[in-house]
Design a protein around this motif. Structure first.
Motif, short mmCIF file in Angstrom:
data_model
loop_
_atom_site.label_atom_id
_atom_site.label_comp_id
_atom_site.label_asym_id
_atom_site.label_seq_id
_atom_site.Cartn_x
_atom_site.Cartn_y
_atom_site.Cartn_z
N THR A 126 8.86 -88.89 60.54
CA THR A 126 9.14 -90.28 60.20
C THR A 126 9.14 -91.14 61.45
O THR A 126 8.52 -92.22 61.47
CB THR A 126 10.50 -90.39 59.47
OG1 THR A 126 10.45 -89.59 58.29
CG2 THR A 126 10.82 -91.82 59.11
N ARG B 10 7.67 -90.58 64.31
CA ARG B 10 6.31 -90.67 64.83
C ARG B 10 5.46 -91.64 64.02
O ARG B 10 4.65 -92.38 64.59
CB ARG B 10 5.66 -89.28 64.87
CG ARG B 10 6.28 -88.36 65.93
CD ARG B 10 5.63 -86.98 65.93
NE ARG B 10 4.18 -87.06 66.14
CZ ARG B 10 3.60 -87.16 67.33
NH1 ARG B 10 4.33 -87.20 68.42
NH2 ARG B 10 2.29 -87.22 67.43
N ALA B 11 5.64 -91.67 62.71
CA ALA B 11 4.88 -92.61 61.88
C ALA B 11 5.26 -94.06 62.20
O ALA B 11 4.38 -94.92 62.30
CB ALA B 11 5.12 -92.31 60.40
N PHE B 12 6.55 -94.33 62.36
CA PHE B 12 6.97 -95.69 62.72
C PHE B 12 6.44 -96.09 64.10
O PHE B 12 5.96 -97.21 64.29
CB PHE B 12 8.49 -95.81 62.71
CG PHE B 12 9.05 -96.05 61.34
CD1 PHE B 12 8.84 -97.25 60.68
CD2 PHE B 12 9.81 -95.08 60.71
CE1 PHE B 12 9.36 -97.47 59.42
CE2 PHE B 12 10.35 -95.29 59.45
CZ PHE B 12 10.12 -96.50 58.80
N ALA C 47 3.77 -94.88 65.64
CA ALA C 47 2.32 -95.06 65.54
C ALA C 47 1.98 -96.41 64.90
O ALA C 47 1.05 -97.11 65.37
CB ALA C 47 1.70 -93.92 64.73
N SER C 48 2.72 -96.80 63.88
CA SER C 48 2.48 -98.09 63.24
C SER C 48 2.75 -99.24 64.21
O SER C 48 2.02 -100.23 64.25
CB SER C 48 3.37 -98.26 62.00
OG SER C 48 3.03 -97.31 61.04
N TYR C 49 3.80 -99.10 65.00
CA TYR C 49 4.13 -100.12 65.99
C TYR C 49 3.01 -100.25 67.01
O TYR C 49 2.57 -101.37 67.34
CB TYR C 49 5.45 -99.77 66.67
CG TYR C 49 5.78 -100.65 67.84
CD1 TYR C 49 6.21 -101.96 67.65
CD2 TYR C 49 5.68 -100.18 69.14
CE1 TYR C 49 6.51 -102.78 68.72
CE2 TYR C 49 5.98 -100.98 70.22
CZ TYR C 49 6.39 -102.28 70.01
OH TYR C 49 6.69 -103.08 71.08
N HIS C 50 2.50 -99.13 67.50
CA HIS C 50 1.42 -99.18 68.48
C HIS C 50 0.15 -99.77 67.87
O HIS C 50 -0.56 -100.54 68.55
CB HIS C 50 1.16 -97.78 69.07
CG HIS C 50 2.19 -97.38 70.07
ND1 HIS C 50 2.25 -97.88 71.34
CD2 HIS C 50 3.24 -96.52 69.96
CE1 HIS C 50 3.27 -97.36 71.99
NE2 HIS C 50 3.90 -96.53 71.16
N GLU C 51 -0.13 -99.45 66.64
CA GLU C 51 -1.30 -100.02 65.96
C GLU C 51 -1.15 -101.54 65.85
O GLU C 51 -2.11 -102.29 66.08
CB GLU C 51 -1.48 -99.40 64.58
CG GLU C 51 -2.65 -99.97 63.79
CD GLU C 51 -4.00 -99.82 64.48
OE1 GLU C 51 -4.85 -100.69 64.28
OE2 GLU C 51 -4.21 -98.84 65.23
N LEU C 52 0.04 -102.00 65.52
CA LEU C 52 0.30 -103.44 65.45
C LEU C 52 0.08 -104.09 66.82
O LEU C 52 -0.54 -105.16 66.92
CB LEU C 52 1.71 -103.72 64.96
CG LEU C 52 2.14 -105.18 64.94
CD1 LEU C 52 1.26 -106.00 64.01
CD2 LEU C 52 3.61 -105.30 64.55
N HIS D 146 -1.91 -103.12 69.17
CA HIS D 146 -3.36 -103.16 69.41
C HIS D 146 -4.00 -104.32 68.63
O HIS D 146 -4.87 -105.02 69.16
CB HIS D 146 -4.02 -101.83 69.05
CG HIS D 146 -3.71 -100.73 70.00
ND1 HIS D 146 -4.10 -100.73 71.32
CD2 HIS D 146 -3.01 -99.59 69.83
CE1 HIS D 146 -3.67 -99.64 71.92
NE2 HIS D 146 -2.99 -98.92 71.03
N GLN D 147 -3.58 -104.51 67.41
CA GLN D 147 -4.15 -105.60 66.60
C GLN D 147 -3.79 -106.96 67.19
O GLN D 147 -4.63 -107.86 67.23
CB GLN D 147 -3.68 -105.49 65.16
CG GLN D 147 -4.28 -104.31 64.43
CD GLN D 147 -3.75 -104.17 63.02
OE1 GLN D 147 -3.02 -105.01 62.52
NE2 GLN D 147 -4.11 -103.08 62.36
#
Length: 72
Positions: free
Chosen positions: A43, A45-47, A49-54, A56-57
């Protein structure tokens, strides 16, 4: 929440998922085990990863990559 879960369901979950017993039982997981507990780690790691993706966007929106062509 006020109704107890059917014991056969709890038994089946415990038989299929060993981590369920550790998470379900009041003394199944010590406080110092929580961060390394596989469901917790997944859980977190998923949060992250989502933060890092945001990030990058947002970066791509603020400073477009000059080496990439815009979509036509």
């Amino acid at each position: 929440m006020d109704d107890p879960v059917d014991p056969t369901v709890v038994a089946e979950l415990g038989a299929r998922f060993p981590d369920f017993v550790r998470a379900y039982e009041p003394d199944g997981l010590r406080r110092d085990e929580f961060d390394a507990f596989p469901p917790t780690a997944r859980t977190l790691r998923a949060f992250i990863a989502s933060y890092h993706e945001l990030l990058h966007q947002v970066t791509d929106a603020m400073i477009p990559n000059p080496d990439l062509r815009p979509a036509s």
